[in-house]
Design an enzyme around this catalytic site. Structure first.
Site, PDB file in Angstrom:
ATOM      1  N   ASP A  69     -30.626  -0.682   4.978  1.00 34.73           N
ATOM      2  CA  ASP A  69     -29.425  -0.735   5.803  1.00 34.73           C
ATOM      3  C   ASP A  69     -28.251  -0.548   4.862  1.00 34.73           C
ATOM      4  OD1 ASP A  69     -28.834  -1.121   8.716  1.00 34.73           O
ATOM      5  OD2 ASP A  69     -27.314  -2.437   7.824  1.00 34.73           O
ATOM      6  N   TYR A 154     -21.324  10.066   4.771  1.00 29.08           N
ATOM      7  CA  TYR A 154     -19.982  10.079   4.196  1.00 29.08           C
ATOM      8  C   TYR A 154     -19.925  10.741   2.819  1.00 29.08           C
ATOM      9  CZ  TYR A 154     -19.199   6.670   7.917  1.00 29.08           C
ATOM     10  OH  TYR A 154     -19.118   6.056   9.144  1.00 29.08           O
TER      11      TYR A 154
HETATM   12  P1  ITT Z   1     -31.910   3.823  10.197  1.00 31.12           P
HETATM   13  O1  ITT Z   1     -31.365   2.553  10.776  1.00 31.12           O
HETATM   14  O2  ITT Z   1     -32.957   4.476  11.040  1.00 31.12           O
HETATM   15  O3  ITT Z   1     -32.321   3.659   8.769  1.00 31.12           O
HETATM   16  P2  ITT Z   1     -29.118   4.708  10.307  1.00 31.12           P
HETATM   17  O4  ITT Z   1     -28.433   6.003   9.971  1.00 31.12           O
HETATM   18  O5  ITT Z   1     -28.825   4.072  11.657  1.00 31.12           O
HETATM   19  O6  ITT Z   1     -30.703   4.928  10.142  1.00 31.12           O
HETATM   20  P3  ITT Z   1     -27.772   2.523   8.997  1.00 31.12           P
HETATM   21  O7  ITT Z   1     -27.619   1.707  10.217  1.00 31.12           O
HETATM   22  O8  ITT Z   1     -28.164   1.852   7.708  1.00 31.12           O
HETATM   23  O9  ITT Z   1     -28.836   3.687   9.163  1.00 31.12           O
HETATM   24  O10 ITT Z   1     -26.401   3.289   8.807  1.00 31.12           O
HETATM   25  C1  ITT Z   1     -26.047   3.779   7.593  1.00 31.12           C
HETATM   26  C2  ITT Z   1     -24.921   4.775   7.754  1.00 31.12           C
HETATM   27  O11 ITT Z   1     -24.075   4.654   6.574  1.00 31.12           O
HETATM   28  C3  ITT Z   1     -25.465   6.182   7.748  1.00 31.12           C
HETATM   29  O12 ITT Z   1     -25.689   6.662   9.042  1.00 31.12           O
HETATM   30  C4  ITT Z   1     -24.369   6.940   7.005  1.00 31.12           C
HETATM   31  O13 ITT Z   1     -23.358   7.283   7.901  1.00 31.12           O
HETATM   32  C5  ITT Z   1     -23.833   5.896   6.029  1.00 31.12           C
HETATM   33  N1  ITT Z   1     -24.531   6.018   4.730  1.00 31.12           N
HETATM   34  C6  ITT Z   1     -25.514   5.217   4.232  1.00 31.12           C
HETATM   35  N2  ITT Z   1     -25.947   5.676   3.044  1.00 31.12           N
HETATM   36  C7  ITT Z   1     -25.245   6.789   2.795  1.00 31.12           C
HETATM   37  C8  ITT Z   1     -25.262   7.726   1.753  1.00 31.12           C
HETATM   38  O14 ITT Z   1     -26.120   7.641   0.735  1.00 31.12           O
HETATM   39  N3  ITT Z   1     -24.403   8.736   1.817  1.00 31.12           N
HETATM   40  C9  ITT Z   1     -23.541   8.867   2.838  1.00 31.12           C
HETATM   41  N4  ITT Z   1     -23.483   8.047   3.891  1.00 31.12           N
HETATM   42  C10 ITT Z   1     -24.320   7.010   3.865  1.00 31.12           C
END
Ligand code: ITT
Length: 205
Positions: A69, A154
């Site tokens: 997350d 991002y």
């Molecule tokens: P899962 O829950 O299925 O893993 P998700 O995209 O919903 O997928 P999150 O709730 O953890 O995952 O949201 C993380 C968000 O933060 C992700 O959708 C990106 O917009 C941002 N994010 C996380 N890691 C990133 C990265 O390495 N580079 C750019 N944006 C990132």
């Protein structure tokens, strides 16, 4: 020995697969378990959400599960979008919409106040629902416009001071050398290795 990556984000899957490639395990994804329901993300913290995603998938599959997350924290925006990075503009918004929202709010903000960081919490759960979490951060600042098509989310608006460019402009190996996700996995490595070792000993008698 198998580990299930408990995420539906293709960008995360690519990075996790590369970062875990040297472990003696087969990495499965939720594509191998198509009946898995949507992963719950109702917690207020990265830890809570990573833990609930990993424990659910570990219980359902009967295998070790690893969830991530993560999100972007912008100091001048009081830490937003933070734990809500994926969803704060609703289910129909695109990555470009979310990047535009951040850039718009940061327009005219001077250089010294553009600090931001990516934060990732990786949770590793065994099928009995016992989970441990590991955190990694990556410091940087918000660009004035998107640049680069690498990575996901991002990355095009996040400047990495070590490289002097956005994360979106980096090749995958360079992002994986410094990212929040890589740092969380380095912290998790010994724990994962010991679970894998214990699993092998059980299997081999
Ligand atoms: P899962 O829950 O299925 O893993 P998700 O995209 O919903 O997928 P999150 O709730 O953890 O995952 O949201 C993380 C968000 O933060 C992700 O959708 C990106 O917009 C941002 N994010 C996380 N890691 C990133 C990265 O390495 N580079 C750019 N944006 C990132």
């Amino acid at each position: 020995m198998e580990i299930v990556l408990a995420t539906r984000n293709p960008g995360k899957i690519r990075e996790l697969q590369a970062l875990l490639a040297d472990l003696p395990v087969r990495l499965l994804t939720l594509d191998d378990y198509p009946a898995t329901p949507p992963l719950p993300e109702t917690g207020d913290t990265f830890e809570a959400n990573a833990t609930s995603k990993a424990t659910l998938v570990a219980r359902l599959t009967g295998r070790i599960a690893l969830a991530d997350d993560s999100g972007l924290e912008v100091d001048a925006l009081g830490g937003a979008p933070g734990v809500h990075s994926a969803t704060f503009l609703g289910p129909h918004a695109t990555e470009a919409d979310r990047n535009a929202w951040v850039l718009e709010r940061m327009r005219g903000v001077e250089e010294e106040r553009r600090a931001a960081r990516f934060r990732a919490v990786v949770a590793v759960s065994t099928p009995d629902g016992l989970a441990r979490t590991f955190e990694g951060t990556c410091e940087g600042r918000i660009a004035d416009a998107p640049r680069g098509i690498g990575g996901f989310g991002y990355d095009p608006i996040f400047i990495v001071p070590e490289y002097g460019c956005t994360m979106g402009e980096l090749p995958p190996e360079s992002k994986n050398a410094i990212s929040h996700r890589a740092r969380a996995l380095w912290a998790a490595r010994d724990h994962i290795a010991s679970l894998v070792g214990a699993g092998k000993r059980l299997r081999d008698g």
